[in-house]
Write a protein that holds these residues in place. Structure first.
Motif, PDB file in Angstrom:
ATOM      1  N   GLU A  36     -26.609   5.224 -19.056  1.00  0.00           N
ATOM      2  CA  GLU A  36     -26.879   5.403 -20.480  1.00  0.00           C
ATOM      3  C   GLU A  36     -26.712   6.868 -20.892  1.00  0.00           C
ATOM      4  OE1 GLU A  36     -30.799   4.021 -21.222  1.00  0.00           O
ATOM      5  OE2 GLU A  36     -30.307   1.904 -20.884  1.00  0.00           O
ATOM      6  N   ASN A  37     -26.148   7.046 -22.085  1.00  0.00           N
ATOM      7  CA  ASN A  37     -26.065   8.360 -22.735  1.00  0.00           C
ATOM      8  C   ASN A  37     -25.247   9.383 -21.937  1.00  0.00           C
ATOM      9  OD1 ASN A  37     -27.828   7.554 -24.938  1.00  0.00           O
ATOM     10  ND2 ASN A  37     -29.499   7.681 -23.454  1.00  0.00           N
ATOM     11  N   VAL A  38     -24.340   8.912 -21.102  1.00  0.00           N
ATOM     12  CA  VAL A  38     -23.390   9.831 -20.462  1.00  0.00           C
ATOM     13  C   VAL A  38     -22.390  10.308 -21.501  1.00  0.00           C
ATOM     14  CG1 VAL A  38     -21.499   9.978 -18.783  1.00  0.00           C
ATOM     15  CG2 VAL A  38     -23.650   8.870 -18.156  1.00  0.00           C
ATOM     16  N   VAL A  39     -22.054  11.599 -21.441  1.00  0.00           N
ATOM     17  CA  VAL A  39     -21.069  12.175 -22.358  1.00  0.00           C
ATOM     18  C   VAL A  39     -19.881  12.681 -21.550  1.00  0.00           C
ATOM     19  CG1 VAL A  39     -20.592  13.994 -24.050  1.00  0.00           C
ATOM     20  CG2 VAL A  39     -22.828  12.854 -24.030  1.00  0.00           C
ATOM     21  N   LEU A  40     -18.693  12.202 -21.905  1.00  0.00           N
ATOM     22  CA  LEU A  40     -17.445  12.748 -21.378  1.00  0.00           C
ATOM     23  C   LEU A  40     -16.738  13.434 -22.530  1.00  0.00           C
ATOM     24  CD1 LEU A  40     -16.073   9.717 -19.269  1.00  0.00           C
ATOM     25  CD2 LEU A  40     -17.806  11.404 -18.629  1.00  0.00           C
ATOM     26  N   GLU A  41     -16.612  14.741 -22.460  1.00  0.00           N
ATOM     27  CA  GLU A  41     -15.836  15.442 -23.479  1.00  0.00           C
ATOM     28  C   GLU A  41     -14.358  15.107 -23.273  1.00  0.00           C
ATOM     29  OE1 GLU A  41     -17.225  16.873 -25.904  1.00  0.00           O
ATOM     30  OE2 GLU A  41     -19.243  17.464 -25.237  1.00  0.00           O
ATOM     31  N   SER A  42     -13.479  15.754 -23.984  1.00  0.00           N
ATOM     32  CA  SER A  42     -12.067  15.390 -23.929  1.00  0.00           C
ATOM     33  C   SER A  42     -11.455  15.662 -22.555  1.00  0.00           C
ATOM     34  CB  SER A  42     -11.285  16.166 -24.979  1.00  0.00           C
ATOM     35  OG  SER A  42     -11.256  17.552 -24.667  1.00  0.00           O
ATOM     36  N   HIS A  43     -10.427  14.857 -22.180  1.00  0.00           N
ATOM     37  CA  HIS A  43      -9.601  15.079 -20.990  1.00  0.00           C
ATOM     38  C   HIS A  43     -10.392  15.030 -19.679  1.00  0.00           C
ATOM     39  CE1 HIS A  43      -7.367  16.897 -24.360  1.00  0.00           C
ATOM     40  NE2 HIS A  43      -6.268  16.522 -23.710  1.00  0.00           N
ATOM     41  N   VAL A  44     -11.432  14.240 -19.634  1.00  0.00           N
ATOM     42  CA  VAL A  44     -12.175  14.027 -18.381  1.00  0.00           C
ATOM     43  C   VAL A  44     -11.611  12.791 -17.691  1.00  0.00           C
ATOM     44  CG1 VAL A  44     -14.427  13.449 -17.377  1.00  0.00           C
ATOM     45  CG2 VAL A  44     -14.277  15.095 -19.276  1.00  0.00           C
ATOM     46  N   VAL A  45     -11.447  12.858 -16.362  1.00  0.00           N
ATOM     47  CA  VAL A  45     -11.012  11.707 -15.590  1.00  0.00           C
ATOM     48  C   VAL A  45     -12.096  11.365 -14.571  1.00  0.00           C
ATOM     49  CG1 VAL A  45      -9.268  10.748 -14.052  1.00  0.00           C
ATOM     50  CG2 VAL A  45      -8.590  12.338 -15.863  1.00  0.00           C
ATOM     51  N   VAL A  46     -12.565  10.124 -14.622  1.00  0.00           N
ATOM     52  CA  VAL A  46     -13.534   9.633 -13.638  1.00  0.00           C
ATOM     53  C   VAL A  46     -12.874   8.451 -12.934  1.00  0.00           C
ATOM     54  CG1 VAL A  46     -15.875   8.841 -13.208  1.00  0.00           C
ATOM     55  CG2 VAL A  46     -15.411  10.323 -15.175  1.00  0.00           C
ATOM     56  N   ALA A  47     -12.661   8.581 -11.633  1.00  0.00           N
ATOM     57  CA  ALA A  47     -11.893   7.591 -10.868  1.00  0.00           C
ATOM     58  C   ALA A  47     -12.718   7.076  -9.695  1.00  0.00           C
ATOM     59  CB  ALA A  47     -10.594   8.224 -10.376  1.00  0.00           C
ATOM     60  N   GLY A  48     -12.105   6.182  -8.912  1.00  0.00           N
ATOM     61  CA  GLY A  48     -12.712   5.694  -7.688  1.00  0.00           C
ATOM     62  C   GLY A  48     -13.966   4.881  -7.919  1.00  0.00           C
ATOM     63  N   HIS A  49     -14.700   4.655  -6.837  1.00  0.00           N
ATOM     64  CA  HIS A  49     -15.974   3.940  -6.894  1.00  0.00           C
ATOM     65  C   HIS A  49     -17.070   4.974  -7.166  1.00  0.00           C
ATOM     66  CE1 HIS A  49     -14.562  -0.032  -5.362  1.00  0.00           C
ATOM     67  NE2 HIS A  49     -13.570   0.727  -4.911  1.00  0.00           N
ATOM     68  N   THR A  50     -17.186   5.318  -8.424  1.00  0.00           N
ATOM     69  CA  THR A  50     -18.040   6.420  -8.845  1.00  0.00           C
ATOM     70  C   THR A  50     -19.127   5.924  -9.783  1.00  0.00           C
ATOM     71  OG1 THR A  50     -16.251   8.047  -8.621  1.00  0.00           O
ATOM     72  CG2 THR A  50     -18.086   8.640 -10.060  1.00  0.00           C
ATOM     73  N   THR A  51     -20.351   6.382  -9.543  1.00  0.00           N
ATOM     74  CA  THR A  51     -21.476   6.095 -10.413  1.00  0.00           C
ATOM     75  C   THR A  51     -21.980   7.411 -11.000  1.00  0.00           C
ATOM     76  OG1 THR A  51     -22.145   4.202  -9.061  1.00  0.00           O
ATOM     77  CG2 THR A  51     -23.796   5.116 -10.560  1.00  0.00           C
ATOM     78  N   VAL A  52     -22.155   7.437 -12.308  1.00  0.00           N
ATOM     79  CA  VAL A  52     -22.647   8.632 -12.998  1.00  0.00           C
ATOM     80  C   VAL A  52     -23.971   8.280 -13.665  1.00  0.00           C
ATOM     81  CG1 VAL A  52     -22.173  10.402 -14.729  1.00  0.00           C
ATOM     82  CG2 VAL A  52     -20.284   9.432 -13.389  1.00  0.00           C
TER      83      VAL A  52
END
Length: 265
Positions: A36-52
């Motif tokens: 909840e409430n995660v912020v990705l600003e512009s041009h962010v790449v989140v790949a793979g088996h990733t938990t944020v």
């Protein structure tokens, strides 16, 4: 409310928590989970088996979860877990684990990763850590809680840095750093204790004094070996939590080398 910019690419299978904000030109892979409430600003790449984790804020051009920089990696499924309320600034890179290292890279809560910091494969980072600009962790590094890595510092593979320790800017760390230690130098040597950090953490004065005395007994004496002196300090400081944190760190694993005031590890 969740806000997804129309130019962002959210691949099928990705899980996006309530209240997330994903900015222009971001890419979120199919096996990614954003709390909840995660912020990705512009041009962010989140790949793979990733938990944020919830409340984490990731800034432009960060690369999170792409395959490890390890030639032995053969495409196996491995994981990157990032905790809550972290700040991950521009150009930061974080890699998942490898099969040979346990398959998991893990970052705790409330950490700050400044511009271009790097967390290598199979690293374990505790809570409230700070990595300043261009600080680098090689593979399999363990950072305990409240560690500060100065700008342009680097930790070699497989080392540990104990809780509350501080690494000076432009310092290369080749050996384990004791809890509450302060290391500096081209190749790190132990410069003393992180007294500022100890006082800011509101540790009792008598505990800090006991730790300072134990530090002198362990690192400034010529009697016996380093580990013999650590054992003696543990025996003579029963009930002293700061001293115990240092001696337990030094004695809990075999065949470790430590940053020392003389710099010989």
């Amino acid at each position: 409310m969740t806000k997804l910019h129309p130019t962002a690419i959210i691949e099928d299978g990705a899980e996006i928590g309530e209240g997330c904000r994903i900015g222009p030109f971001c890419v979120v892979g199919p096996n990614v989970k954003l709390g909840e409430n995660v912020v990705l600003e512009s041009h962010v790449v989140v790949a793979g088996h990733t938990t944020v984790g919830a409340g984490t804020h990731i800034f432009p051009f960060a690369s999170i979860g792409h395959q490890p920089q390890d030639l032995k990696f053969a495409g196996e499924v491995t994981y990157l877990e990032i905790g809550r309320n972290n700040q991950i600034r521009e150009h930061v890179t974080m890699n998942p684990g490898t099969e040979g290292g346990g398959g998991l890279t893990k970052v705790g809560d409330n950490c700050l990763f400044m511009m271009s910091a790097h967390v290598g494969h199979d690293c374990i980072v505790g809570n409230n850590a700070i990595l300043a600009n261009n600080a680098t962790l090689g593979g399999h590094v363990e950072l305990e809680d409240h560690v500060i890595m100065g700008g342009l510092s680097a930790a070699r593979q497989w080392i540990r840095i104990g809780k509350g320790a501080i690494v000076g800017g432009m310092t290369g760390v080749e050996f384990d750093v004791i809890p509450f230690g302060s290391v500096i130098g081209d190749r790190a040597h132990l410069a003393g204790l992180n007294l500022v950090g100890l006082k800011r953490a509101n540790h009792p004065r008598e505990e800090i004094h006991a730790l300072r005395a134990a530090f002198r007994d362990i690192f400034e004496s010529d009697e016996g070996t380093l580990l013999e002196r650590a054992n003696a300090a543990a025996a003579s400081n029963v009930g002293r939590p700061l001293v115990a944190a240092v001696t337990d760190f030094m004695l809990s694993r075999e065949n470790r080398r430590f940053c020392t005031p003389r710099g010989e590890g």
